[in-house]
Design an enzyme around this catalytic site. Structure first.
Site, short mmCIF file in Angstrom:
data_model
loop_
_atom_site.label_atom_id
_atom_site.label_comp_id
_atom_site.label_asym_id
_atom_site.label_seq_id
_atom_site.Cartn_x
_atom_site.Cartn_y
_atom_site.Cartn_z
CB CYS A 130 -4.98 10.29 -2.74
SG CYS A 130 -3.39 9.59 -3.25
CG HIS A 255 -5.76 8.76 0.77
ND1 HIS A 255 -5.76 7.67 -0.08
CD2 HIS A 255 -4.49 9.27 0.72
CE1 HIS A 255 -4.57 7.53 -0.62
NE2 HIS A 255 -3.78 8.48 -0.16
CG ASN A 285 -1.65 5.47 -0.94
OD1 ASN A 285 -2.61 5.59 -1.68
ND2 ASN A 285 -0.99 6.51 -0.45
#
Length: 329
Positions: A130, A255, A285
């Site tokens: 990520c 993020h 996500n």
């Protein structure tokens, strides 16, 4: 077939060290299939409102059979070049930030470079999950400032739907697919400031692909605790390295892991006028693609403008993290 010398020449002629580097253009690709919370909730055996309240996601996008990590990266990268008014000939290096390639060999970046048309460019993958895009951006900044490359295309592209079990409430309703890219070019003054990055490998087991199931597993509560207690100092250090106070920031693009995490980190910055990206709500996500996807969406909304200082902050599996202040293109 081209000779080795003819292949190397365009990259070797990148030029002298630059005073700074800048993001010259952004591009995105969002898959066509939208999955609602109601659909995700059935698979995960949870309530749709539980997903919205616990994570902040309302819907996410899944790639179809024709939308691969590579094809999405090519589309996003091509759009970043167009946004910058650049061509494939302006790219010396392609960096693909991804943790969801179906195979570790061959790498993805070389195929992305070929797909975009910059066939002589160097190409390599970065797997920092990520925080991959933020790591790739830091490398691109260093390559351009050193004069090793005249133009670097950084692409975050993920098909996380291939790696999560839709029935796992800790991952299934959360992760999604997409791609976004940034073209980094030389600048007379720095517009990408020094990165603050690191890792905590002692906790790498908290987010991992199971050798038994082949699916991603995540200790959600422990990851939440790590992000909300250990990462505030990274924000402070990124601002310090940019010679800015947190109050100087116009926008914050973390993020897109969890809306509660995003809110906690934004509260630490404490600037009353801060604009915070929440692309998570509509995109889920998207791991290594989440920071540039959210940055692009924020820019498109008109809430940030060219020259505004923006803090980008990737964090996740590894455990890895990387943050840098950039000026909005």
């Amino acid at each position: 077939m081209a000779t080795p010398s003819s292949l190397i020449a365009p990259v070797a002629s990148a030029g002298r060290p630059a005073a700074g580097a800048r993001i010259a253009g952004l591009g995105v690709y969002r898959p066509s299939t939208v999955i609602s919370n109601e659909e995700a909730a059935v698979a995960a055996q949870v309530d749709a409102d539980w997903i919205a309240q616990r994570v902040g996601v309302q819907e996410r996008r899944y790639a179809t059979a024709g939308e691969s990590v590579l094809s999405m990266a090519v589309e996003a990268g091509s759009k970043a070049l167009a946004d910058a008014g650049a061509t494939a000939e302006d790219v010396d290096v392609v960096i693909l930030a991804t943790c969801s390639m179906p195979s570790s060999m061959p790498n993805g970046a070389a195929s992305v470079a070929a797909g975009i048309g910059c066939r002589s460019a160097a190409g390599f993958d970065v797997n920092a999950a990520c925080s991959g895009f933020s790591h790739g951006l830091a490398v691109a900044d260093a390559l351009v400032r050193a004069g090793v490359a005249g133009g670097v295309l950084v692409v975050g592209s993920e098909r996380m739907s291939d790696w999560v079990d839709a029935g796992d409430r800790n991952t299934g309703p959360i992760f999604a697919d997409g791609a976004a890219a940034a073209l980094v070019l030389p600048s007379d003054q720095p517009a990408i400031f020094p990165v603050a990055w690191g890792s905590d490998g002692d906790q790498a087991h908290l987010i991992a692909i199971s050798a038994v199931t082949g699916h991603m597993e995540m200790a959600g509560r422990k990851v939440f605790r790590w992000t909300t207690t250990s990462l505030n100092s990274v924000i402070d250090e990124a601002c310090r390295r940019a010679a800015m106070a947190p109050a100087d920031l116009k926008a914050f693009v973390p993020h897109q892991a969890n809306l509660r995490i995003i809110d906690a980190l934004a509260q630490h910055i404490g600037s009353p006028g801060l604009v915070t990206a929440t692309d998570l709500t509509d995109a889920g996500n998207t791991c290594g693609a989440s920071v540039p996807l959210a940055f692009h969406a924020l820019r498109q909304s008109g809430r940030v403008h060219s020259g505004d200082p923006v803090l980008l902050f990737g964090f996740g599996a590894g455990l890895t993290y990387a943050a840098q202040v950039v000026l909005c293109p």
